[in-house]
Design a protein around this motif. Structure first.
Motif, PDB file in Angstrom:
ATOM      1  N   GLY A  67       0.802  -1.217   0.000  1.00 31.96           N
ATOM      2  CA  GLY A  67       0.000   0.000   0.000  1.00 31.96           C
ATOM      3  C   GLY A  67       0.834   1.266   0.000  1.00 31.96           C
ATOM      4  N   ASP A  68       2.130   1.137  -0.234  1.00 34.62           N
ATOM      5  CA  ASP A  68       3.026   2.288  -0.272  1.00 34.62           C
ATOM      6  C   ASP A  68       2.924   2.939  -1.651  1.00 34.62           C
ATOM      7  OD1 ASP A  68       4.984   4.162   0.027  1.00 34.62           O
ATOM      8  OD2 ASP A  68       6.580   2.742   0.551  1.00 34.62           O
ATOM      9  N   THR A  69       1.941   3.811  -1.787  1.00 37.08           N
ATOM     10  CA  THR A  69       1.673   4.404  -3.096  1.00 37.08           C
ATOM     11  C   THR A  69       2.764   5.369  -3.521  1.00 37.08           C
ATOM     12  OG1 THR A  69       0.318   6.144  -2.103  1.00 37.08           O
ATOM     13  CG2 THR A  69      -0.820   4.165  -2.871  1.00 37.08           C
ATOM     14  N   LEU A  70       3.386   6.060  -2.575  1.00 31.85           N
ATOM     15  CA  LEU A  70       4.461   6.987  -2.922  1.00 31.85           C
ATOM     16  C   LEU A  70       5.629   6.231  -3.544  1.00 31.85           C
ATOM     17  CD1 LEU A  70       5.546   9.907  -2.827  1.00 31.85           C
ATOM     18  CD2 LEU A  70       6.640   9.279  -0.680  1.00 31.85           C
ATOM     19  N   ARG A  71       6.018   5.122  -2.949  1.00 32.30           N
ATOM     20  CA  ARG A  71       7.113   4.301  -3.488  1.00 32.30           C
ATOM     21  C   ARG A  71       6.738   3.762  -4.867  1.00 32.30           C
ATOM     22  NH1 ARG A  71      11.412   2.509  -1.196  1.00 32.30           N
ATOM     23  NH2 ARG A  71      12.588   0.799  -2.057  1.00 32.30           N
ATOM     24  N   ARG A  72       5.525   3.263  -4.986  1.00 30.59           N
ATOM     25  CA  ARG A  72       5.058   2.726  -6.265  1.00 30.59           C
ATOM     26  C   ARG A  72       5.111   3.794  -7.351  1.00 30.59           C
ATOM     27  NH1 ARG A  72      -0.940   2.305  -6.302  1.00 30.59           N
ATOM     28  NH2 ARG A  72      -0.586   4.493  -6.738  1.00 30.59           N
ATOM     29  N   ASP A  73       4.579   4.962  -7.037  1.00 25.20           N
ATOM     30  CA  ASP A  73       4.549   6.036  -8.030  1.00 25.20           C
ATOM     31  C   ASP A  73       5.956   6.516  -8.384  1.00 25.20           C
ATOM     32  OD1 ASP A  73       1.808   5.832  -7.993  1.00 25.20           O
ATOM     33  OD2 ASP A  73       1.498   7.594  -6.712  1.00 25.20           O
ATOM     34  N   THR A  74       6.824   6.615  -7.393  1.00 26.56           N
ATOM     35  CA  THR A  74       8.198   7.046  -7.647  1.00 26.56           C
ATOM     36  C   THR A  74       8.909   6.036  -8.544  1.00 26.56           C
ATOM     37  OG1 THR A  74       8.264   8.152  -5.504  1.00 26.56           O
ATOM     38  CG2 THR A  74      10.376   7.701  -6.562  1.00 26.56           C
ATOM     39  N   LEU A  75       8.738   4.758  -8.259  1.00 22.11           N
ATOM     40  CA  LEU A  75       9.370   3.735  -9.096  1.00 22.11           C
ATOM     41  C   LEU A  75       8.798   3.746 -10.509  1.00 22.11           C
ATOM     42  CD1 LEU A  75       9.700   0.779  -6.578  1.00 22.11           C
ATOM     43  CD2 LEU A  75      11.482   2.348  -7.371  1.00 22.11           C
ATOM     44  N   ARG A  76       7.542   4.029 -10.645  1.00 25.30           N
ATOM     45  CA  ARG A  76       6.947   4.133 -11.981  1.00 25.30           C
ATOM     46  C   ARG A  76       7.539   5.318 -12.737  1.00 25.30           C
ATOM     47  NH1 ARG A  76       0.531   2.803 -10.877  1.00 25.30           N
ATOM     48  NH2 ARG A  76       0.794   0.557 -10.732  1.00 25.30           N
ATOM     49  N   PHE A  77       7.728   6.443 -12.040  1.00 23.75           N
ATOM     50  CA  PHE A  77       8.363   7.604 -12.674  1.00 23.75           C
ATOM     51  C   PHE A  77       9.783   7.256 -13.121  1.00 23.75           C
ATOM     52  CE2 PHE A  77       5.403  10.517 -10.194  1.00 23.75           C
ATOM     53  CZ  PHE A  77       4.688  10.898 -11.312  1.00 23.75           C
ATOM     54  N   LEU A  78      10.505   6.534 -12.276  1.00 27.23           N
ATOM     55  CA  LEU A  78      11.877   6.152 -12.620  1.00 27.23           C
ATOM     56  C   LEU A  78      11.907   5.230 -13.835  1.00 27.23           C
ATOM     57  CD1 LEU A  78      13.480   5.535  -9.118  1.00 27.23           C
ATOM     58  CD2 LEU A  78      13.823   7.474 -10.639  1.00 27.23           C
ATOM     59  N   LEU A  79      11.027   4.249 -13.843  1.00 28.63           N
ATOM     60  CA  LEU A  79      10.970   3.336 -14.993  1.00 28.63           C
ATOM     61  C   LEU A  79      10.607   4.081 -16.275  1.00 28.63           C
ATOM     62  CD1 LEU A  79       9.284   0.183 -13.425  1.00 28.63           C
ATOM     63  CD2 LEU A  79      11.636   0.392 -14.263  1.00 28.63           C
ATOM     64  N   ALA A  80       9.694   5.014 -16.169  1.00 28.71           N
ATOM     65  CA  ALA A  80       9.316   5.812 -17.338  1.00 28.71           C
ATOM     66  C   ALA A  80      10.496   6.653 -17.819  1.00 28.71           C
ATOM     67  CB  ALA A  80       8.121   6.701 -17.007  1.00 28.71           C
ATOM     68  N   ALA A  81      11.260   7.210 -16.894  1.00 29.97           N
ATOM     69  CA  ALA A  81      12.421   8.015 -17.264  1.00 29.97           C
ATOM     70  C   ALA A  81      13.493   7.153 -17.932  1.00 29.97           C
ATOM     71  CB  ALA A  81      12.995   8.718 -16.034  1.00 29.97           C
ATOM     72  N   ILE A  82      13.668   5.943 -17.441  1.00 30.54           N
ATOM     73  CA  ILE A  82      14.640   5.026 -18.034  1.00 30.54           C
ATOM     74  C   ILE A  82      14.204   4.633 -19.443  1.00 30.54           C
ATOM     75  CG2 ILE A  82      15.613   2.692 -17.851  1.00 30.54           C
ATOM     76  CD1 ILE A  82      15.529   3.157 -14.744  1.00 30.54           C
ATOM     77  N   GLN A  83      12.923   4.313 -19.595  1.00 34.72           N
ATOM     78  CA  GLN A  83      12.414   3.967 -20.926  1.00 34.72           C
ATOM     79  C   GLN A  83      12.520   5.158 -21.873  1.00 34.72           C
ATOM     80  OE1 GLN A  83       8.519   2.554 -19.900  1.00 34.72           O
ATOM     81  NE2 GLN A  83       9.210   0.440 -19.657  1.00 34.72           N
ATOM     82  N   ARG A  84      12.229   6.350 -21.373  1.00 33.68           N
ATOM     83  CA  ARG A  84      12.313   7.562 -22.192  1.00 33.68           C
ATOM     84  C   ARG A  84      13.754   7.772 -22.684  1.00 33.68           C
ATOM     85  NH1 ARG A  84       9.226   9.565 -25.307  1.00 33.68           N
ATOM     86  NH2 ARG A  84      10.911  10.188 -26.591  1.00 33.68           N
TER      87      ARG A  84
END
Length: 164
Positions: free
Chosen positions: A4-21
């Motif tokens: 339920g750690d939404t902040l961690r989940r969202d941050t990791l999603r941002f990081l993955l998106a930045a890596i893919q970008r």
């Protein structure tokens, strides 16, 4: 993230998106370069298949993480200046998550020792010699020290060495 750690989940999603970008950007720049060189479609495809510019190595991923951490630090400063402590707190939490994936930062004592040694090696005698010192210090502290922190320390040491 069942915790339920939404902040961690969202941050990791941002990081993955930045890596893919970053991978997409590298592929795009490679294709543009090949196009500018006058390569035809078949040779561009062959080059991309062979060299795989969109695949990032560990160093490239680390660069992306460092850029994201720097963005968070800049945002924290801006939010503090703009009197938005709640947004600064959120960015600080995100920065802590990102830093958990980065190499450990150097201690101030270790950083100071490197700067002192490089200043001695280069024979720097004042702030004008910052251009001699900074590249060597940054090469040694890469990934383990913040550039702003290094620059501040080098500037302070060179200012102390200035003959009065």
């Amino acid at each position: 993230m069942k915790s339920g750690d939404t902040l961690r989940r969202d941050t990791l999603r941002f990081l993955l998106a930045a890596i893919q970008r970053e991978g997409v950007d590298r592929l795009q720049s490679t294709l543009e370069r090949l196009n500018a060189e006058g390569k035809d479609e078949k040779s561009r495809q062959a080059y991309v298949a062979e060299h795989r510019p969109a695949d990032l190595d560990d160093a490239a991923v680390l660069d992306v993480l460092q850029k994201q951490a720097k963005m968070r630090r800049d945002s924290i400063d801006a939010f503090r200046k703009g009197d938005r402590p709640e947004l600064a707190a959120k960015e600080e939490k995100e920065l802590a998550i990102i830093q958990s994936y980065l190499p450990a930062q150097m201690s101030d004592a270790d950083l100071r020792a490197i700067v002192e040694r490089v200043v001695g090696e280069t024979g720097a005698s004042g702030p004008r010699d910052m251009g001699k010192v900074m590249p060597k210090v940054l090469a040694e502290t890469r990934d383990r020290a913040d550039g702003k922190k290094v620059a501040g320390l080098v500037a302070a040491m060179l200012k102390e060495k200035t003959p009065s």
